[in-house]
Write an enzyme that holds these catalytic residues in place. Structure first.
Site, PDB file in Angstrom:
ATOM      1  N   ARG A  81      34.318 -16.029 -25.336  1.00 37.52           N
ATOM      2  CA  ARG A  81      34.287 -15.235 -24.102  1.00 37.52           C
ATOM      3  C   ARG A  81      33.368 -15.945 -23.114  1.00 37.52           C
ATOM      4  O   ARG A  81      32.228 -16.264 -23.452  1.00 37.52           O
ATOM      5  CB  ARG A  81      33.763 -13.824 -24.405  1.00 37.52           C
ATOM      6  CG  ARG A  81      33.509 -12.933 -23.192  1.00 37.52           C
ATOM      7  CD  ARG A  81      34.812 -12.521 -22.559  1.00 37.52           C
ATOM      8  NE  ARG A  81      34.668 -11.355 -21.699  1.00 37.52           N
ATOM      9  CZ  ARG A  81      34.188 -11.366 -20.456  1.00 37.52           C
ATOM     10  NH1 ARG A  81      33.777 -12.501 -19.930  1.00 37.52           N
ATOM     11  NH2 ARG A  81      34.128 -10.246 -19.753  1.00 37.52           N
ATOM     12  N   GLU A 124      42.099  -8.420 -15.619  1.00 37.17           N
ATOM     13  CA  GLU A 124      42.958  -8.286 -16.794  1.00 37.17           C
ATOM     14  C   GLU A 124      44.379  -8.718 -16.421  1.00 37.17           C
ATOM     15  O   GLU A 124      44.757  -8.753 -15.243  1.00 37.17           O
ATOM     16  CB  GLU A 124      42.956  -6.842 -17.295  1.00 37.17           C
ATOM     17  CG  GLU A 124      41.588  -6.328 -17.713  1.00 37.17           C
ATOM     18  CD  GLU A 124      41.037  -7.042 -18.934  1.00 37.17           C
ATOM     19  OE1 GLU A 124      41.849  -7.552 -19.739  1.00 37.17           O
ATOM     20  OE2 GLU A 124      39.806  -7.085 -19.099  1.00 37.17           O
ATOM     21  N   ARG A 180      33.453 -11.956 -30.498  1.00 37.87           N
ATOM     22  CA  ARG A 180      33.661 -13.197 -29.748  1.00 37.87           C
ATOM     23  C   ARG A 180      32.322 -13.863 -29.440  1.00 37.87           C
ATOM     24  O   ARG A 180      31.338 -13.183 -29.148  1.00 37.87           O
ATOM     25  CB  ARG A 180      34.408 -12.916 -28.447  1.00 37.87           C
ATOM     26  CG  ARG A 180      35.793 -12.337 -28.639  1.00 37.87           C
ATOM     27  CD  ARG A 180      36.426 -11.969 -27.313  1.00 37.87           C
ATOM     28  NE  ARG A 180      35.669 -10.940 -26.604  1.00 37.87           N
ATOM     29  CZ  ARG A 180      36.049 -10.395 -25.462  1.00 37.87           C
ATOM     30  NH1 ARG A 180      37.169 -10.800 -24.884  1.00 37.87           N
ATOM     31  NH2 ARG A 180      35.311  -9.456 -24.883  1.00 37.87           N
TER      32      ARG A 180
END
Length: 385
Positions: free
Chosen positions: A228, A236, A270
């Site tokens: 990330r 998004e 992540r």
């Protein structure tokens, strides 16, 4: 010039029938086919210029060039618009046309930005200047760094997340013994064409957090990392500019090796880090090109804030919209909508359950009454039969 003026008209309008819509040179109309206010204003100013040879009075508040130079701009822009096939019809296309014309005249960058600002047009992402830099050797909070294999473009999930692999060939001693054994057994199974067993062993390898990417036509053992990007939040995929953000990230890192400085791990497992690719700081590129927000909830770096601020001022990327929706607010709204749907479904199920209980009780009561009635009839018949 006034008799031959060509009027660019707004989207949905028809070309004016009482004015000429072609020129002898190109036989092409100067068109305007979008409802964007900035383009409409430019179209009207071009029409006015063709009629009067006058440029907008307020333009000098945004640019430093003389009126004579401005007149040359408008003349060249008018001709270029006519010659464009198809003519520009989006803010980005119009911006690119203006930049191309003004660059031909060696226009000062301040005037380029001033003209775009005057018409509220976005600065093209293709002209964003990036600094060249190497990863820092020391950084506060740095946990470890990764040097990845070439990134598979398909492993880029959106504008701020991806999957990368780091070769384990040079440090096999750090690989769990069961994975090393699985590798050997898989190679043996493939040699024997026992593909079912080979696939099962591959699944075992993947479940342990490893993969077998193909490099130079050869599969190599590599450790998998979900990454990330630190300090930014891209739209998004279902949001405006979500696809553009992902495509830009693919363009920057696809097929290339990365250096990733890992600082943290998020709630989804992540690794959160800064990414460098061929001298480019990836977060800088995404922010300057208006394809991500500075994620101030988790990052307070002033340089990231400045890059976002500059992109806002130039209306680049998602900042072309006056009020772009923040990704974290969009996710919160989606979560609330999902929770509402779950609440409605659970309410419906509860009501249905209550109805079923009521029906069961009702029919059970009726059955009891019927049995009692039958018993009474039988007793009466038996007594007086």
């Amino acid at each position: 010039m006034g008799n031959n003026a060509v009027r660019p008209v707004a989207a949905g309008d028809q070309y004016s029938s009482n004015t000429s819509t072609t020129t002898a040179a190109t036989d092409q109309p100067l068109r305007h086919s979008t409802s964007a206010a900035g383009i409409s204003a430019l179209a009207q100013d071009l029409y006015h210029f063709e009629s009067t040879s006058q440029v907008p009075d307020d333009l000098s508040k945004h640019v430093t060039s003389t009126k004579e130079t401005q007149s040359k701009w408008y003349e060249k822009i008018s001709n270029a618009w006519r010659e464009s096939k198809p003519p520009p019809n989006t803010p980005e296309q119009v911006s690119n046309l203006l930049i191309r014309i003004l660059n031909l005249n060696n226009t000062h960058p301040h005037d380029l930005q001033g003209l775009l600002s005057f018409y509220d047009l976005p600065f093209p992402r293709s002209l964003v200047e990036l600094t060249t830099c190497d990863p820092p050797l020391v950084a506060k909070g740095l946990k470890f760094s990764l040097h990845t294999l070439p990134v598979d473009p398909k492993a880029v999930q959106d504008g701020d997340g991806m999957i990368v692999y780091v070769s384990a060939q040079e440090s096999l001693s750090d690989v769990p013994q069961e994975i090393q054994i699985a590798m050997v057994e898989r190679n043996k199974a493939r040699a024997e064409r026992n593909y079912g067993k080979a696939d099962a062993l591959l699944l075992q390898i993947k479940d342990a957090g490893y993969g077998l990417p193909v490099i130079n036509n050869e599969q190599i053992l590599a450790q998998k990392y979900r990454i990330r990007l630190r300090g930014i939040d891209a739209p998004e995929m279902s949001m405006p500019y979500g696809k553009e953000a992902k495509d830009e990230l693919v363009k920057i890192i696809g097929g290339k090796c990365l250096t990733i400085l890992i600082f943290d791990q998020d709630q989804y497992g992540r690794h959160v880090g800064d990414i460098y690719c061929n001298g480019i700081f990836v977060q800088e590129s995404m922010l300057k090109k208006g394809l991500a927000w500075h994620y101030t909830f988790h990052d307070r770096r002033q340089e990231l804030a400045k890059w976002e601020k500059d992109a806002r001022a130039k209306r680049i990327g998602l900042w072309a919209s006056s009020k772009p929706e923040k990704p974290w607010e969009w996710r919160k709204k989606q979560k609330e909508e999902d929770n509402n749907i779950v609440f409605i479904i659970m309410g419906f199920i509860s009501i249905l359950f209550i109805l079923l209980l009521a029906l069961f009780y009702f029919f059970r009561l009726e059955m009891c009454c019927s049995i009692v009635t039958l018993v009474c009839i039988y007793l009466i018949y038996a007594r007086y039969g």
